[in-house]
Write a protein that holds these residues in place. Structure first.
Motif, PDB file in Angstrom:
ATOM      1  N   ASP A 485      43.814  41.820  25.765  1.00  0.00           N
ATOM      2  CA  ASP A 485      43.837  42.445  24.401  1.00  0.00           C
ATOM      3  C   ASP A 485      44.280  43.675  24.334  1.00  0.00           C
ATOM      4  OD1 ASP A 485      42.540  40.030  23.375  1.00  0.00           O
ATOM      5  OD2 ASP A 485      40.357  40.848  23.850  1.00  0.00           O
ATOM      6  N   ALA A 486      45.114  44.171  23.214  1.00  0.00           N
ATOM      7  CA  ALA A 486      45.503  45.347  23.049  1.00  0.00           C
ATOM      8  C   ALA A 486      44.597  46.575  22.878  1.00  0.00           C
ATOM      9  CB  ALA A 486      46.460  45.441  21.877  1.00  0.00           C
ATOM     10  N   GLU A 487      44.903  47.693  23.463  1.00  0.00           N
ATOM     11  CA  GLU A 487      44.059  48.751  23.265  1.00  0.00           C
ATOM     12  C   GLU A 487      42.637  48.397  23.793  1.00  0.00           C
ATOM     13  OE1 GLU A 487      45.129  51.588  19.918  1.00  0.00           O
ATOM     14  OE2 GLU A 487      45.590  49.548  18.859  1.00  0.00           O
ATOM     15  N   LYS A 488      42.541  47.901  24.847  1.00  0.00           N
ATOM     16  CA  LYS A 488      41.196  47.699  25.168  1.00  0.00           C
ATOM     17  C   LYS A 488      41.060  48.184  26.818  1.00  0.00           C
ATOM     18  CE  LYS A 488      37.590  43.836  25.267  1.00  0.00           C
ATOM     19  NZ  LYS A 488      37.506  42.474  24.642  1.00  0.00           N
ATOM     20  N   ALA A 489      39.788  48.477  27.494  1.00  0.00           N
ATOM     21  CA  ALA A 489      39.596  48.779  28.693  1.00  0.00           C
ATOM     22  C   ALA A 489      39.158  47.517  29.410  1.00  0.00           C
ATOM     23  CB  ALA A 489      38.931  50.024  28.833  1.00  0.00           C
ATOM     24  N   TYR A 490      39.432  47.704  30.716  1.00  0.00           N
ATOM     25  CA  TYR A 490      39.101  46.349  31.654  1.00  0.00           C
ATOM     26  C   TYR A 490      38.659  47.190  32.904  1.00  0.00           C
ATOM     27  CZ  TYR A 490      41.152  43.182  28.054  1.00  0.00           C
ATOM     28  OH  TYR A 490      41.449  42.477  27.003  1.00  0.00           O
ATOM     29  N   LYS A 491      37.936  46.388  33.714  1.00  0.00           N
ATOM     30  CA  LYS A 491      37.787  46.664  35.138  1.00  0.00           C
ATOM     31  C   LYS A 491      38.006  45.441  35.958  1.00  0.00           C
ATOM     32  CE  LYS A 491      34.372  50.409  34.869  1.00  0.00           C
ATOM     33  NZ  LYS A 491      32.994  50.718  35.167  1.00  0.00           N
ATOM     34  N   PHE A 492      38.662  45.723  37.253  1.00  0.00           N
ATOM     35  CA  PHE A 492      38.973  44.741  38.049  1.00  0.00           C
ATOM     36  C   PHE A 492      38.409  44.707  39.683  1.00  0.00           C
ATOM     37  CE2 PHE A 492      42.384  45.437  34.929  1.00  0.00           C
ATOM     38  CZ  PHE A 492      42.386  44.224  34.708  1.00  0.00           C
ATOM     39  N   ALA A 493      38.233  43.668  40.097  1.00  0.00           N
ATOM     40  CA  ALA A 493      38.067  43.397  41.665  1.00  0.00           C
ATOM     41  C   ALA A 493      38.848  42.304  42.137  1.00  0.00           C
ATOM     42  CB  ALA A 493      36.540  43.239  41.943  1.00  0.00           C
ATOM     43  N   VAL A 494      39.034  42.535  43.540  1.00  0.00           N
ATOM     44  CA  VAL A 494      40.057  41.528  44.371  1.00  0.00           C
ATOM     45  C   VAL A 494      39.562  40.719  45.484  1.00  0.00           C
ATOM     46  CG1 VAL A 494      40.973  43.335  45.557  1.00  0.00           C
ATOM     47  CG2 VAL A 494      42.538  41.425  44.864  1.00  0.00           C
ATOM     48  N   ILE A 495      39.868  39.730  45.715  1.00  0.00           N
ATOM     49  CA  ILE A 495      39.454  38.859  46.730  1.00  0.00           C
ATOM     50  C   ILE A 495      40.721  38.294  47.537  1.00  0.00           C
ATOM     51  CG2 ILE A 495      38.444  37.066  47.945  1.00  0.00           C
ATOM     52  CD1 ILE A 495      36.365  36.912  45.557  1.00  0.00           C
ATOM     53  N   LEU A 496      41.191  38.838  48.903  1.00  0.00           N
ATOM     54  CA  LEU A 496      42.252  38.356  49.357  1.00  0.00           C
ATOM     55  C   LEU A 496      42.200  37.107  50.117  1.00  0.00           C
ATOM     56  CD1 LEU A 496      43.670  42.031  50.589  1.00  0.00           C
ATOM     57  CD2 LEU A 496      44.142  40.827  48.654  1.00  0.00           C
ATOM     58  N   THR A 497      43.164  36.591  50.607  1.00  0.00           N
ATOM     59  CA  THR A 497      43.058  35.198  51.401  1.00  0.00           C
ATOM     60  C   THR A 497      44.332  35.237  52.312  1.00  0.00           C
ATOM     61  OG1 THR A 497      42.327  33.996  49.490  1.00  0.00           O
ATOM     62  CG2 THR A 497      43.239  32.771  51.403  1.00  0.00           C
ATOM     63  N   ASN A 498      43.874  35.037  53.655  1.00  0.00           N
ATOM     64  CA  ASN A 498      44.944  34.632  54.657  1.00  0.00           C
ATOM     65  C   ASN A 498      44.700  33.138  55.203  1.00  0.00           C
ATOM     66  OD1 ASN A 498      42.859  34.884  56.420  1.00  0.00           O
ATOM     67  ND2 ASN A 498      43.647  36.817  57.566  1.00  0.00           N
ATOM     68  N   GLU A 499      45.362  32.779  56.228  1.00  0.00           N
ATOM     69  CA  GLU A 499      45.228  31.442  56.786  1.00  0.00           C
ATOM     70  C   GLU A 499      44.054  30.868  57.186  1.00  0.00           C
ATOM     71  OE1 GLU A 499      46.465  32.150  61.447  1.00  0.00           O
ATOM     72  OE2 GLU A 499      48.094  31.639  59.925  1.00  0.00           O
ATOM     73  N   VAL A 500      42.967  32.122  57.281  1.00  0.00           N
ATOM     74  CA  VAL A 500      41.812  31.557  57.773  1.00  0.00           C
ATOM     75  C   VAL A 500      40.844  31.515  56.536  1.00  0.00           C
ATOM     76  CG1 VAL A 500      39.569  32.493  59.100  1.00  0.00           C
ATOM     77  CG2 VAL A 500      41.950  32.945  60.010  1.00  0.00           C
ATOM     78  N   GLY A 501      40.772  32.489  55.311  1.00  0.00           N
ATOM     79  CA  GLY A 501      40.110  32.114  54.270  1.00  0.00           C
ATOM     80  C   GLY A 501      40.026  33.508  53.467  1.00  0.00           C
ATOM     81  N   PRO A 502      39.064  33.469  52.546  1.00  0.00           N
ATOM     82  CA  PRO A 502      38.828  34.735  51.677  1.00  0.00           C
ATOM     83  C   PRO A 502      38.238  35.784  52.390  1.00  0.00           C
ATOM     84  CG  PRO A 502      37.381  33.049  51.055  1.00  0.00           C
ATOM     85  CD  PRO A 502      37.950  32.348  52.332  1.00  0.00           C
ATOM     86  N   SER A 503      38.630  36.802  51.829  1.00  0.00           N
ATOM     87  CA  SER A 503      37.771  38.268  52.396  1.00  0.00           C
ATOM     88  C   SER A 503      36.545  38.326  51.336  1.00  0.00           C
ATOM     89  CB  SER A 503      38.610  39.331  52.137  1.00  0.00           C
ATOM     90  OG  SER A 503      38.804  39.770  50.730  1.00  0.00           O
ATOM     91  N   HIS A 504      35.748  39.234  51.376  1.00  0.00           N
ATOM     92  CA  HIS A 504      34.540  39.632  50.573  1.00  0.00           C
ATOM     93  C   HIS A 504      35.330  40.342  49.499  1.00  0.00           C
ATOM     94  CE1 HIS A 504      31.173  38.637  53.398  1.00  0.00           C
ATOM     95  NE2 HIS A 504      31.832  39.388  54.410  1.00  0.00           N
ATOM     96  N   ARG A 505      34.597  40.224  48.244  1.00  0.00           N
ATOM     97  CA  ARG A 505      35.032  40.922  47.094  1.00  0.00           C
ATOM     98  C   ARG A 505      35.023  42.396  47.179  1.00  0.00           C
ATOM     99  NH1 ARG A 505      32.496  42.970  42.941  1.00  0.00           N
ATOM    100  NH2 ARG A 505      30.376  41.950  43.457  1.00  0.00           N
ATOM    101  N   SER A 506      35.975  43.014  46.823  1.00  0.00           N
ATOM    102  CA  SER A 506      36.108  44.498  46.683  1.00  0.00           C
ATOM    103  C   SER A 506      35.034  45.110  45.681  1.00  0.00           C
ATOM    104  CB  SER A 506      37.609  45.072  46.305  1.00  0.00           C
ATOM    105  OG  SER A 506      37.741  44.876  44.906  1.00  0.00           O
TER     106      SER A 506
END
Length: 598
Positions: A485-506
């Motif tokens: 949405d326009a003019e709206k604030a958000y927060k984000f987190a990320v989970i990375l994946t390699n050939e073994v599997g996903p990481s913990h969430r940031s």
């Protein structure tokens, strides 16, 4: 001086060997015995079996990280050179000190199980090779001395003087040991160690054969064979670096290669199939790939700032694990994983503070072991164990803001060296979790590329977007989130994946806001354009209608200006005659012509 030793009773060193107490391995089982009832014993067996299965699963997912280390009191010196008994899981590390020493390590428990100190005059260890249960150590002083050691009993057997110069590098092929001497040009010698051990070298020429290289080919620091073991490859610590190829066993010169300018001082080398991989002692370092069949340079890889002086290479499949010899002041070194088939870096790990100068490295099973040199303020060195298998990525850093529009936000989760945190395998996907800045629960999950599911994600209350994968930017460390949405604030987190599997969430990012809609931006731009056009019109009109400078004065003003006197504050005309002085025939002040005749 020459002294040849026999297998049964070799010449013993006169110096008294220091006695070392073996340290018990940490976590060793107690020697006490006890008996359990049958039911509890079965339960104990089942629990043990479950533990072994769990350990096996964890081992399969183990990765490129510091898996352990063993601190060894070495004095001011550090580790230089190592040999391995792969069947027994035992390694012997040389200590470059005065006098030189050898440390015996059980690799399964990372514990020191034996130590040997050479004689006092046998100083600065340069080369270390193994044939059977015997080790052969080349020291700097006395020059050219080759010291024999029983590696099982950890006893010094004797020595032979193989050259007048230190033996800088060596390798064993069959029953022959090959060494290079530190002369200019360098000499390469072949020694029949089996005959020497049996006492059949009454005449040194019967056991030793030597050839000289060309002028300028000196300081051989790496020596290994090609894949067929038909040629000996020598890499030199020269500027620029040089690689020489000799045939075996006669040591006939076959070919040579001088590296490019700036690829100076080859400090380490290893074989990958038909190729040689060489590290230059530069800052930052460079890895050079050479086709050993044609002796042609076929590729290179430049390391990043801080990855200086690649000092040792441990090969495992298509991967080279490079240990660096960083400066004392930096306080740490690193191990970088390189795919040598494509000559690209894959991952890396940083050693602990004080673990520097990784001049020694060997590989055993899934581990690489590196010997450090310590620091100026310590009298101990460390054997660092690094697991070479890939594992899950490290926990990402919180995402940072890059750019935004009215419905998108571009963010990244870069580190100074992103390759150091990918778990030993490239990042192939990411899941970006999103929530409005005022909410405490994640409301949407954006899936990019080949991201594995997050087992801890609350799937019952997160809407999924981007289920059709799209490419991640910047090698998996940046993405653009759309549909906002326009003019709206958000927060984000990320989970990375390699050939073994996903990481913990940031952890959560700081709030990031979208901009105003494009329609509002268009109106604002139109108003600004109209105002700018009006201002331009006013300025142009004022400039066109403004009077000229010379039009501000009339002709009468100019004439009056030229004829005015000083008394009246006006300037005199340039052609006016000056008034005569009083009493010199001129008219008196206030008089006229008629008054003059009277």
């Amino acid at each position: 001086h020459l002294s040849i030793w026999r297998k049964s009773g070799l010449r013993q060193g006169r110096g008294k060997r220091r006695r070392w107490e073996d340290r018990e391995a940490p976590g060793a089982l107690s020697k006490q015995h006890f008996t359990l009832p049958y039911g509890r014993e079965v339960l104990k067996m089942r629990m043990g079996l479950a533990f072994l299965i769990l350990a096996a699963l964890v081992a399969c997912a183990s990765g490129l990280y510091r898996d352990g280390f063993e601190r060894v009191d070495t004095g001011p010196g550090g580790f230089f050179g190592a040999v391995l008994d792969a069947d027994a899981g035992t390694a012997w590390f040389g200590v470059d000190d005065s006098p030189a020493r050898i440390i015996k390590v059980d690799l399964t428990t990372m514990s020191v199980v034996g130590k040997l100190e050479l004689e006092k005059d046998e100083q600065r260890l340069w080369s270390f090779v193994k044939h059977g249960k015997y080790g052969y150590v080349g020291v700097e002083s006395p020059g050219g001395r080759l010291v024999g050691v029983d590696l099982d009993a950890m006893t010094r057997l004797g020595y032979a003087t193989a050259s007048q110069f230190p033996l800088l590098a060596g390798t064993v092929i069959g029953d022959h040991a090959f060494f290079s001497a530190g002369s200019n040009p360098a000499t390469v010698m072949r020694i029949d160690v089996l005959k020497m051990q049996a006492g059949g070298c009454g005449d040194w020429k019967q056991c030793r054969y030597e050839v000289s290289l060309k002028e300028g080919e000196e300081a051989v620091r790496s020596m290994f064979t090609d894949v067929e073991e038909k040629h000996l490859i020598l890499a030199m610590y020269t500027s620029p670096g040089k690689v020489v190829k000799l045939s075996l066993p006669d040591l006939t010169r076959v070919g040579a290669l001088t590296l490019e300018p700036g690829e100076d001082k080859v400090l380490c080398g290893a074989r990958y199939y038909h190729y040689g991989i060489f590290g230059t002692a530069t800052s930052p370092g460079r890895l050079v790939k050479v086709d050993l069949r044609t002796m042609k340079r076929v590729g290179s890889l430049d390391f990043v700032s801080g990855e200086d002086r690649p000092a040792t290479i441990v090969m495992r499949g298509v991967y080279a694990f490079i240990g660096f010899g960083s400066a004392w002041a930096e306080g740490a070194s690193s191990v970088v994983k390189v795919d040598v088939s494509r000559m690209v870096r894959v991952s890396g790990v940083v050693t602990r503070e004080g673990q520097t100068w990784l001049y020694t490295g060997i590989g055993w099973q899934q581990w690489a072991f590196y010997g450090t040199r310590g620091t100026e303020n310590t009298e101990h060195a460390t054997i660092v164990r690094v697991n070479m298998n890939p594992t899950f990525p490290g926990i990402p850093v919180p995402p940072s803001f890059n750019a935004s529009s009215s419905d998108t936000i571009t963010l990244n989760w870069l580190r100074e060296y992103p390759e150091y945190h990918n778990g030993g395998a490239p990042i192939i996907g990411a899941r970006v979790l999103m929530r409005p800045a005022g909410h405490h629960d994640w409301t949407a999950e954006h899936v990019y590329a080949y991201a594995a599911p997050d087992p801890a994600a609350p799937k019952d209350r997160i809407s999924r977007v981007h289920e059709d994968p799209s490419e991640l930017m910047m090698h998996g460390y940046a993405a653009t989130v759309d549909g906002l949405d326009a003019e709206k604030a958000y927060k984000f987190a990320v989970i990375l994946t390699n050939e073994v599997g996903p990481s913990h969430r940031s952890r959560s990012s700081l709030a990031m806001a979208t901009t105003v809609p494009l329609s509002y931006e268009g109106v604002v731009l139109a108003v600004c354009a109209v105002l700018a056009a009006g201002l331009a019109f006013v300025w142009a009109s004022s400039w066109i209608n403004a009077p000229r400078i010379d039009a501000l004065y009339s002709d009468s003003d100019r004439e009056e200006e030229q004829t005015g006197s000083l008394l009246s504050g006006r300037k005199a005309r340039p052609d006016a005659s000056p008034a005569p002085p009083s009493g010199a025939g001129g008219l008196p002040f206030g008089g006229d012509e008629e008054g003059q005749g009277r």
